[in-house]
Structures are given as C-alpha cells and as structure tokens.
Design a protein around this motif. Sequence first.
Motif, PDB file in Angstrom:
ATOM      1  N   ASP A 112       0.853  -1.198   0.000  1.00  0.00           N
ATOM      2  CA  ASP A 112       0.000   0.000   0.000  1.00  0.00           C
ATOM      3  C   ASP A 112       0.882   1.240   0.000  1.00  0.00           C
ATOM      4  O   ASP A 112       2.109   1.139  -0.068  1.00  0.00           O
ATOM      5  N   TYR A 114       1.392   3.539   2.306  1.00  0.00           N
ATOM      6  CA  TYR A 114       1.851   4.037   3.603  1.00  0.00           C
ATOM      7  C   TYR A 114       3.363   4.252   3.609  1.00  0.00           C
ATOM      8  O   TYR A 114       4.117   3.447   3.072  1.00  0.00           O
ATOM      9  N   VAL A 115       3.776   5.371   4.237  1.00  0.00           N
ATOM     10  CA  VAL A 115       5.203   5.638   4.431  1.00  0.00           C
ATOM     11  C   VAL A 115       5.433   5.871   5.921  1.00  0.00           C
ATOM     12  O   VAL A 115       4.813   6.750   6.523  1.00  0.00           O
ATOM     13  N   SER A 116       6.312   5.092   6.491  1.00  0.00           N
ATOM     14  CA  SER A 116       6.582   5.207   7.925  1.00  0.00           C
ATOM     15  C   SER A 116       7.620   6.292   8.187  1.00  0.00           C
ATOM     16  O   SER A 116       8.578   6.451   7.427  1.00  0.00           O
ATOM     17  N   HIS A 117       7.442   7.027   9.289  1.00  0.00           N
ATOM     18  CA  HIS A 117       8.465   7.988   9.713  1.00  0.00           C
ATOM     19  C   HIS A 117       9.476   7.324  10.639  1.00  0.00           C
ATOM     20  O   HIS A 117      10.457   7.943  11.026  1.00  0.00           O
ATOM     21  N   GLU A 118       9.211   6.107  10.990  1.00  0.00           N
ATOM     22  CA  GLU A 118      10.072   5.413  11.948  1.00  0.00           C
ATOM     23  C   GLU A 118      10.955   4.367  11.285  1.00  0.00           C
ATOM     24  O   GLU A 118      11.817   3.788  11.925  1.00  0.00           O
ATOM     25  N   ILE A 125       6.483  -1.178   8.331  1.00  0.00           N
ATOM     26  CA  ILE A 125       5.695  -0.563   9.396  1.00  0.00           C
ATOM     27  C   ILE A 125       6.256  -1.026  10.731  1.00  0.00           C
ATOM     28  O   ILE A 125       6.429  -2.233  10.946  1.00  0.00           O
ATOM     29  N   VAL A 126       6.536  -0.076  11.601  1.00  0.00           N
ATOM     30  CA  VAL A 126       6.995  -0.454  12.941  1.00  0.00           C
ATOM     31  C   VAL A 126       5.780  -0.825  13.773  1.00  0.00           C
ATOM     32  O   VAL A 126       4.827  -0.040  13.898  1.00  0.00           O
ATOM     33  N   ILE A 127       5.802  -2.018  14.327  1.00  0.00           N
ATOM     34  CA  ILE A 127       4.639  -2.465  15.104  1.00  0.00           C
ATOM     35  C   ILE A 127       5.014  -2.949  16.499  1.00  0.00           C
ATOM     36  O   ILE A 127       4.154  -3.407  17.243  1.00  0.00           O
ATOM     37  N   GLY A 128       6.316  -2.844  16.850  1.00  0.00           N
ATOM     38  CA  GLY A 128       6.704  -3.259  18.190  1.00  0.00           C
ATOM     39  C   GLY A 128       7.930  -2.516  18.675  1.00  0.00           C
ATOM     40  O   GLY A 128       8.991  -2.568  18.035  1.00  0.00           O
ATOM     41  N   SER A 141      -0.070  -7.186  15.413  1.00  0.00           N
ATOM     42  CA  SER A 141      -0.928  -7.533  14.279  1.00  0.00           C
ATOM     43  C   SER A 141      -0.948  -6.366  13.309  1.00  0.00           C
ATOM     44  O   SER A 141      -0.805  -5.205  13.710  1.00  0.00           O
ATOM     45  N   GLN A 142      -1.092  -6.681  12.043  1.00  0.00           N
ATOM     46  CA  GLN A 142      -1.196  -5.615  11.043  1.00  0.00           C
ATOM     47  C   GLN A 142      -1.825  -6.188   9.779  1.00  0.00           C
ATOM     48  O   GLN A 142      -1.644  -7.364   9.463  1.00  0.00           O
ATOM     49  N   SER A 143      -2.570  -5.325   9.095  1.00  0.00           N
ATOM     50  CA  SER A 143      -3.214  -5.738   7.842  1.00  0.00           C
ATOM     51  C   SER A 143      -2.830  -4.794   6.720  1.00  0.00           C
ATOM     52  O   SER A 143      -2.635  -3.596   6.936  1.00  0.00           O
ATOM     53  N   TRP A 144      -2.738  -5.341   5.545  1.00  0.00           N
ATOM     54  CA  TRP A 144      -2.470  -4.562   4.342  1.00  0.00           C
ATOM     55  C   TRP A 144      -3.580  -4.850   3.336  1.00  0.00           C
ATOM     56  O   TRP A 144      -3.891  -6.020   3.061  1.00  0.00           O
TER      57      TRP A 144
ATOM     58  N   ASN B  55      -3.675   5.434   4.875  1.00  0.00           N
ATOM     59  CA  ASN B  55      -2.216   5.363   4.740  1.00  0.00           C
ATOM     60  C   ASN B  55      -1.578   6.742   4.681  1.00  0.00           C
ATOM     61  O   ASN B  55      -0.394   6.870   4.411  1.00  0.00           O
ATOM     62  N   ASP B 128       6.650   2.572  17.225  1.00  0.00           N
ATOM     63  CA  ASP B 128       5.192   2.482  17.238  1.00  0.00           C
ATOM     64  C   ASP B 128       4.850   1.083  17.738  1.00  0.00           C
ATOM     65  O   ASP B 128       5.662   0.169  17.615  1.00  0.00           O
ATOM     66  N   ASN B 129       3.626   0.886  18.164  1.00  0.00           N
ATOM     67  CA  ASN B 129       3.176  -0.452  18.583  1.00  0.00           C
ATOM     68  C   ASN B 129       1.804  -0.741  17.986  1.00  0.00           C
ATOM     69  O   ASN B 129       0.936   0.141  17.945  1.00  0.00           O
TER      70      ASN B 129
END
Lengths: 211, 215
Positions: A112, A114-118, A125-128, A141-144, B55, B128-129
């Motif tokens: 998709d 989305y652009v992460s700043h992290e 995508i940072v998720i943890g 968890s994450q969905s695309w 997004n 992020d989490n």
Amino acid sequence: MERRHTVSVPLVIVAALLAGMATVIVWLAFPGKGHSTALGGSASGTILRLAEDSWNGREMSTASDVPQVFYNNKVNTPKDYKSLLVTFSATSDQHNEGRLGISCTANGSPCDSYVSHEDDTLGSIVIGYHGGLDWHDNAVSQSWCVSNPKGVQQRILLGIDNAYGVEEGVGDSAEVFFEHGNVTIDAVNLSGCGTGGFFFEEINLLAPTHR
Amino acid sequence: MQRRLTINVPWTLAAGLFAVLATLLIWLSFPGAGDSRGLALQNGAMLRVAQDSWNDGQISSDSTEPVVFYDKKVSASKDYKTLYVTFTATSEQHNGAVNLSCWIDGNECDSYGNHVRLQWNEGADWHDNSVTQSWCIQARKGEITLGLDNEDGGGEGTGGGVAPIIHAPTPKDGVGGGVFIEHATVTIDAVNIAGCTANHWIEVGGELAPVIHGH
C-alpha cells in the motif's frame, strides 16, 4: 381427460434448453464452483480465503535494517475479486532499542502507499517497540489492503527488519523477534483499499466543529 | 429442410421447465442478488461490506472526547444477522492512552461500552506499537462510527455514551500530548450467524487441563 401441450421447436433450441438445464443442475450441485469460478460474477463483498498459514517453530529474528523475507506465497484470484487483505499476527519481543518492522510487497511493490516515519524501508511498518525494555511477549498484528482490480496473480512477500538500525547503527543486541505467527490472505470482491469511511483533518484548536 | 423435434409433454411439466429456465436467466443476470438473497444463505456465510485503509499520515487526538475518524453506512441483506467491525493500526502516545469508541446509529456497538483502551505505556513515547480491536454488533445495517480519544494514563476514562458528533481539537502531527494512529485498516463483515453473545465463554474458575479421552 389430461390436458397436453404440443411444442414444436427447432433442434438447436432443444439442445440449448438441455444445456441450460444441465448448467443449473451443476450449479446447484456445486454452488462454490458455480458462483466463484465457473461463471464468474460472485456477489459484491464475497470473501475467498487464499492462504491461512501458521509458523509455530522457533523465533523469527533479525538485527538487520534490511527486511528479511519470512513469508513467500504466490496467490491466484478469480478475476472478479478486486482486492486482497493480507493479515499478519504474532507475539513479539525486541531486545534493547530494537524496533520490529514488518514489510509487505505484492509482485515487488509495496502493498500500500503508507510511508513510515520510523522506518526508512519502503513498505515497512513499525509495530513493536518498548523503549529498550526487553519485554517478552506482546501481541502484534497488522493488515495490508492490496488493490488488485484485474485479479492478477500476486506474489506476497513479508519481511522482518529492525527499524532501529536505519539511523542508529545495527548491533546484535538490537534484535527483534516474533513467534507463533499467522498469515491470512483473503481475496475480496470489493473495490476496497481506498480511504472509504476514513476522514481526518487538522482543525482550528479553538473552534471545534459539530457535524 | 429444417429439422424439427416435436415433444408431447404434460402441461405441468412444460410450465415447470419454463420456470426453471426463468430462474436461471435471473440468476445469470443478477448474480449478486441471486446467490445472496434469492436462495437460503448458508449459516456462517460472510460478506465484506467495507474494507478501508488510511495510509496518509497520522490520525491524532488530545481530547478526552472521541474524535470521529471513520463514518460509514453499511447494509447487508436480511439473511445476515450480525456485523463484525475490525480495526488495526500502529500507534503511539505522547502521554495518555489510545482509546477507541464504536457506535452504530449513535448507539454503542456492544454492551462493553465506550471506550476501549487499546494501548497505554505509562507515558513513554514509544513509536510504534500495533493495536487492534473488534466489535460484534447484532445488526445487519447501520451507520458505523469510530472515534479516538486520549485518556490520561491514570484516569478512569470519559465514560460511555458520548454522542459521536464532535470533531475535537487535535494537536499538530506528532506534537503535544496526544495519541496517534497510522496505517489503519477497518473491515466490516456481515455474518449469517446469531453471534455476539457470551455463548461458550465461561467465568474463570476451573483449571485448564488436557482432557485425555478414555481415561
């Protein structure tokens, strides 16, 4: 006395009628085949699960800021399915300053926009992240949503990276992990993946608006 | 000379054949209507009525009143009995806690009530989490609204029943004491199951031990 009706029809019409009847019988006998593939035209919103895969082995981990592929699946969708929903779930930990990044590509492109700043890695995508605290384990968890208007074959790749390494160097101590992972890929007969019901705009701090 | 076939059939059989052919024609012409409404729907059948993605930057709030960020009317045919709303995103908090609220036609989506706290890191600004939450709603259509608010980490919350009509003031992107979500996805599924009850849930009390059949 029984009423009878005599129909005199060309043979081609009789053959067509019989073919139609046979189609109905096949459709009734195999409804899944009938409405999803044999004749196309599934109902709007129909969901078809293309993949449902589990990882119950040892931990997946990396200290690299370059995504390391941990899932590779080529999926075929009937042409009337216009989008894919890829969902990843697991439980995770991060050592020291490690930041768990998960990336998704479809036929080599980010799933998709989305652009992460992290995380500078495209599509990641940072998720943890727990501020350097080595807490085992926290659910992630994450969905695309992958737009696939022509229903073409898609190779879905998922990768794991340590976003901390992007700017601050990579060390073995900044490792990220996940385990008990599940991936589902659903084909959906929806022109989804747009913002749809989402909306958000910054407004004047002093003037809340009422819709 | 054209070949012809003469069939001598009872009137009732002829009428039946024509009825079947008419059904086939309608089914071919309106496949969606045909397989979702015309015939009985299988128990447990699901229909996705929304699948939306955000997004484009962050959605944020530093208000204790929910900021509405998602609003969509959905409808499924009468065969469907419930709606299942699922939200996923990744999140951060500059003090406070990420809370989500869900309404259908202005009423709370379930008896748990609003809001549901999704993430709180004791004031730590961790980027992020992931966060996720689902709501099971005993309805087949309605206007689904989701709201984000920031509850002070030690607070008790704003309580339920806040009408989803306020665009609260929001901080600048990534600035201030707000809470943030990004890379958000919302799916809404209509399900032909009489769900959303506490069936099969049990109060914690007994030990979970493997049951070995035959012993």
